[in-house]
Design a protein around this motif. Structure first.
Motif, PDB file in Angstrom:
ATOM      1  N   ALA A 437      27.814  30.271  32.647  1.00 56.87           N
ATOM      2  CA  ALA A 437      27.893  30.455  33.891  1.00 56.87           C
ATOM      3  C   ALA A 437      28.254  29.374  34.791  1.00 56.87           C
ATOM      4  N   TYR A 438      29.045  29.332  36.009  1.00 55.09           N
ATOM      5  CA  TYR A 438      28.946  28.152  36.685  1.00 55.09           C
ATOM      6  C   TYR A 438      28.450  28.490  38.144  1.00 55.09           C
ATOM      7  N   PRO A 439      27.892  27.514  38.571  1.00 55.11           N
ATOM      8  CA  PRO A 439      27.713  26.400  38.243  1.00 55.11           C
ATOM      9  C   PRO A 439      26.341  26.277  37.556  1.00 55.11           C
ATOM     10  N   THR A 440      26.282  25.670  36.401  1.00 59.52           N
ATOM     11  CA  THR A 440      25.009  25.649  35.779  1.00 59.52           C
ATOM     12  C   THR A 440      24.792  24.169  34.907  1.00 59.52           C
ATOM     13  N   LEU A 441      23.902  23.769  34.933  1.00 65.29           N
ATOM     14  CA  LEU A 441      23.524  22.466  34.326  1.00 65.29           C
ATOM     15  C   LEU A 441      24.033  22.627  32.632  1.00 65.29           C
ATOM     16  N   ALA A 442      23.896  23.720  32.255  1.00 65.23           N
ATOM     17  CA  ALA A 442      24.205  24.099  30.819  1.00 65.23           C
ATOM     18  C   ALA A 442      25.600  23.744  30.472  1.00 65.23           C
ATOM     19  N   GLN A 443      26.663  24.064  31.474  1.00 64.81           N
ATOM     20  CA  GLN A 443      28.013  23.841  31.296  1.00 64.81           C
ATOM     21  C   GLN A 443      28.116  22.323  30.326  1.00 64.81           C
ATOM     22  N   ILE A 444      27.296  21.592  30.434  1.00 66.17           N
ATOM     23  CA  ILE A 444      27.454  20.273  29.957  1.00 66.17           C
ATOM     24  C   ILE A 444      27.470  20.362  28.363  1.00 66.17           C
ATOM     25  N   HIS A 445      26.902  21.353  27.797  1.00 67.16           N
ATOM     26  CA  HIS A 445      27.073  21.651  26.195  1.00 67.16           C
ATOM     27  C   HIS A 445      28.547  21.739  25.972  1.00 67.16           C
ATOM     28  N   ARG A 446      29.037  22.728  26.516  1.00 65.24           N
ATOM     29  CA  ARG A 446      30.694  23.006  26.424  1.00 65.24           C
ATOM     30  C   ARG A 446      31.538  21.777  26.585  1.00 65.24           C
ATOM     31  N   ARG A 447      31.361  21.436  27.785  1.00 66.93           N
ATOM     32  CA  ARG A 447      32.175  20.169  28.279  1.00 66.93           C
ATOM     33  C   ARG A 447      32.086  18.750  27.273  1.00 66.93           C
ATOM     34  N   ALA A 448      30.795  18.748  26.571  1.00 70.59           N
ATOM     35  CA  ALA A 448      30.596  17.564  25.579  1.00 70.59           C
ATOM     36  C   ALA A 448      31.491  17.988  24.400  1.00 70.59           C
ATOM     37  N   VAL A 449      31.470  19.172  23.894  1.00 70.00           N
ATOM     38  CA  VAL A 449      32.082  19.695  22.735  1.00 70.00           C
ATOM     39  C   VAL A 449      33.588  19.646  22.861  1.00 70.00           C
ATOM     40  N   ASN A 450      33.872  19.832  24.126  1.00 70.97           N
ATOM     41  CA  ASN A 450      35.323  19.883  24.386  1.00 70.97           C
ATOM     42  C   ASN A 450      36.039  18.405  24.172  1.00 70.97           C
ATOM     43  N   THR A 451      35.108  17.447  24.454  1.00 72.86           N
ATOM     44  CA  THR A 451      35.607  15.991  24.477  1.00 72.86           C
ATOM     45  C   THR A 451      36.293  15.685  22.871  1.00 72.86           C
ATOM     46  N   LEU A 452      35.362  16.354  22.025  1.00 79.64           N
ATOM     47  CA  LEU A 452      35.892  16.312  20.687  1.00 79.64           C
ATOM     48  C   LEU A 452      37.546  16.706  20.299  1.00 79.64           C
ATOM     49  N   TYR A 453      37.774  17.883  21.091  1.00 75.37           N
ATOM     50  CA  TYR A 453      38.945  18.425  20.965  1.00 75.37           C
ATOM     51  C   TYR A 453      39.978  17.832  21.805  1.00 75.37           C
ATOM     52  N   ALA A 454      40.040  17.140  22.740  1.00 78.32           N
ATOM     53  CA  ALA A 454      40.612  16.655  23.864  1.00 78.32           C
ATOM     54  C   ALA A 454      41.934  15.703  23.164  1.00 78.32           C
ATOM     55  N   ASP A 455      41.754  14.808  22.572  1.00 78.96           N
ATOM     56  CA  ASP A 455      42.747  13.924  21.582  1.00 78.96           C
ATOM     57  C   ASP A 455      43.651  15.035  20.898  1.00 78.96           C
ATOM     58  N   LYS A 456      43.167  15.781  20.073  1.00 81.09           N
ATOM     59  CA  LYS A 456      44.021  16.674  19.555  1.00 81.09           C
ATOM     60  C   LYS A 456      44.850  17.598  20.216  1.00 81.09           C
ATOM     61  N   LEU A 457      44.116  18.191  21.441  1.00 82.71           N
ATOM     62  CA  LEU A 457      44.616  19.213  22.122  1.00 82.71           C
ATOM     63  C   LEU A 457      45.987  18.469  22.856  1.00 82.71           C
ATOM     64  N   TYR A 458      45.831  17.237  23.255  1.00 78.14           N
ATOM     65  CA  TYR A 458      46.962  16.636  24.021  1.00 78.14           C
ATOM     66  C   TYR A 458      47.815  15.668  23.381  1.00 78.14           C
ATOM     67  N   ALA A 459      47.700  15.703  22.192  1.00 75.07           N
ATOM     68  CA  ALA A 459      48.294  14.738  21.015  1.00 75.07           C
ATOM     69  C   ALA A 459      49.818  15.061  21.276  1.00 75.07           C
ATOM     70  N   PRO A 460      50.943  14.165  21.053  1.00 72.34           N
ATOM     71  CA  PRO A 460      52.164  14.331  20.898  1.00 72.34           C
ATOM     72  C   PRO A 460      52.444  15.474  20.072  1.00 72.34           C
ATOM     73  N   SER A 461      51.960  15.571  19.049  1.00 69.00           N
ATOM     74  CA  SER A 461      52.488  16.823  18.092  1.00 69.00           C
ATOM     75  C   SER A 461      52.101  18.017  18.679  1.00 69.00           C
ATOM     76  N   THR A 462      50.803  18.040  19.514  1.00 67.68           N
ATOM     77  CA  THR A 462      50.605  19.210  20.003  1.00 67.68           C
ATOM     78  C   THR A 462      51.696  19.506  21.172  1.00 67.68           C
ATOM     79  N   ARG A 463      51.852  18.752  22.021  1.00 70.02           N
ATOM     80  CA  ARG A 463      52.908  18.783  23.156  1.00 70.02           C
ATOM     81  C   ARG A 463      54.529  19.228  22.578  1.00 70.02           C
ATOM     82  N   ARG A 464      54.775  18.801  21.359  1.00 69.90           N
ATOM     83  CA  ARG A 464      56.066  19.010  20.885  1.00 69.90           C
ATOM     84  C   ARG A 464      55.945  20.436  20.487  1.00 69.90           C
ATOM     85  N   LEU A 465      54.831  20.930  19.659  1.00 70.78           N
ATOM     86  CA  LEU A 465      54.666  22.483  19.403  1.00 70.78           C
ATOM     87  C   LEU A 465      54.823  23.269  20.422  1.00 70.78           C
TER      88      LEU A 465
END
Length: 474
Positions: A437-465
């Motif tokens: 739910a927004y806005p909640t402090l608990a959003q920090i869990h999801r956003r922290a996890v998403n930092t681990l996916y950011a490099d792969k998500l926006y990598a050149p290979s993903t952009r080409r795909l």
């Protein structure tokens, strides 16, 4: 007078009360022995309950003085510590109602007040009474450890057992110990108006915690005006008419700390001596009574739980261990304690909550880890509340969380989503996919996890795909 019981419990804190309640209601003959004249233990009378009540009052005083930051014109008068402690006592008394001895007698438990000691392996003496038992549970808790500092006894000091009886706010308070109790009470008194100095022998506060996190907490506490000296020993105390002078040393540097009152929060000692455990064949070590995973002591018919074991000095762990004892003693089930996912919280502001392994411990154990961090300064709800200090740090191995530390507002509440994820061995992708739910402090869990996916998500290979998919598909 000798009486026989199925179970004799020594200690009326949470471990003893939980066990007595269940065993008594299930029909066992139970005796519950408590050396003081009241049930509830250290947590209710000297620990969790009064300290958190005090902390809340201190928070209100702090907010009143800081009201201008929220666009509110307010003033705060000098703190009446007596009135604050009256509120503390009121809260304790309200909760004490749940630990009324008559309630437990109604469960069929024989509540006995007095000092219990083992006469032999099957008998406990309480005054002129002799309580014989098939099984015993030692749940006598712990007490403050007082360091052998020359002059300390003569100068006088507070502990968590006496601090809540005070009526006058000291102008200067020295706190010996930078652990959870010391820091919580130090900040509370600072927010109420005392000038506070914390003295810690270790090289950092909260030595069991992640050093990255404790370093940030120390900075935040310093911002509130609390002086913290780590790597420092107190070599002596001189009492005078104007208070006490503590002679301190940090390596080659010698200095003095002047204080009107001294609070000792330098660890805990198990309450075992008066039990005369040798008479029952119960082995005792410096840290407490050793137990196996089923909470057996060295005498197999005698169990122990809570602080007296020296394992995890937390009320919730004592309650959990009591459940293990109940399984083994009452239901005869060979249940074992599992401490892999045990959270704990230091109730400073911001709070510090932890579960599992720290980053350094995980690497020492040979885990290949990813580390995710996200700061509360980037969480909208924290910005709205003006509580932006701190961060979440996740330690991840093979897509599962093996450790987490939260330093931030309501960290003690936020940690439980991560506790459940660890307990159920949930992959981090499920935390990322969960709608928060927004806005909640608990959003920090999801956003922290998403930092681990950011490099792969926006990598050149993903952009080409993505470009290829858009050219190929309508």
């Amino acid at each position: 007078m000798t009486q026989r019981y199925d179970l004799v419990i020594l200690g009326g804190g949470v471990g003893g009360l939980v066990t007595a309640s269940v065993a008594g209601q299930l029909g066992l003959d139970v005796a519950l022995v408590e050396r003081t004249g009241r049930l509830g233990g250290d947590c209710l009378h000297y620990g969790c309950v009064p300290s958190k009540t005090l902390i809340r009052s201190a928070e209100v005083a702090h907010l009143a003085r800081d009201a201008g930051r929220y666009g509110v014109a307010a003033t705060a008068a000098a703190t009446d510590l007596g009135a604050v402690m009256d509120r503390v006592r009121e809260v304790v008394a309200r909760i004490q109602e749940h630990d009324d001895p008559e309630r437990f007698r109604g469960y069929g438990v024989d509540v006995v007040f007095g000092e219990g000691r083992f006469v032999d392996a099957r008998t406990v003496a309480v005054g002129d009474r002799r309580l014989q038992g098939r099984r015993f549970l030692i749940a006598t808790g712990s007490r403050p450890a007082v360091p052998p500092v020359p002059g300390l006894e003569e100068a006088g000091y507070w502990t968590n057992e006496t601090v809540f009886d005070q009526r006058e706010l000291p102008r200067r308070l020295a706190v010996l110990g930078g652990g959870p109790i010391g820091l919580e009470l130090a900040q509370a008194f600072a927010r109420l108006g005392s000038e506070v100095t914390v003295i810690e022998m270790a090289e950092r506060i909260l030595p069991r915690e992640d050093p990255e996190i404790t370093g940030e907490l120390q900075r935040l506490l310093a911002d509130e005006g609390i002086t913290i000296r780590v790597g420092t020993t107190v070599e002596g105390v001189d009492a005078g008419s104007e208070g006490a002078r503590l002679s301190c040393r940090d390596g080659a540097e010698a200095f003095a700390v002047d204080a009107d009152r001294i609070l000792v929060a330098a660890g805990r000692r198990p309450n075992v001596e008066s039990l005369e455990p040798d008479n029952a064949g119960v082995r005792v070590e410096a840290g407490g009574i050793p137990v196996d995973a089923r909470m057996h002591t060295s005498a197999r018919h005698i169990f122990a739980c809570g602080d007296v074991t020296g394992l995890y000095p937390f009320t919730h762990v004592a309650e959990y261990q009591a459940g293990v004892v109940i399984a083994n003693v009452v239901f005869k089930l060979p249940k074992k304690a599992d401490y892999r996912v045990v959270p704990w919280v230091t109730y400073t502001a911001p709070e510090l909550a932890h579960v599992g392994l720290t980053e350094s411990t995980a690497r020492e154990h040979g885990y290949t880890v990813q580390v995710a961090r996200f700061r509360f300064a980037d969480v909208d709800r924290a910005l709205a509340e003006g509580t932006t200090g701190g961060l979440l740090k996740l330690v991840v191995h093979k897509q599962r969380i093996i450790g987490a530390t939260v330093l931030g507002p309501h960290a003690g509440e936020l940690i439980h989503e991560l506790v459940l994820a660890m307990q159920a061995e949930v992959k981090i992708k499920h935390l990322s996919a969960a709608v928060h739910a927004y806005p909640t402090l608990a959003q920090i869990h999801r956003r922290a996890v998403n930092t681990l996916y950011a490099d792969k998500l926006y990598a050149p290979s993903t952009r080409r795909l993505v470009r290829w998919l858009h050219r190929l598909l309508p």
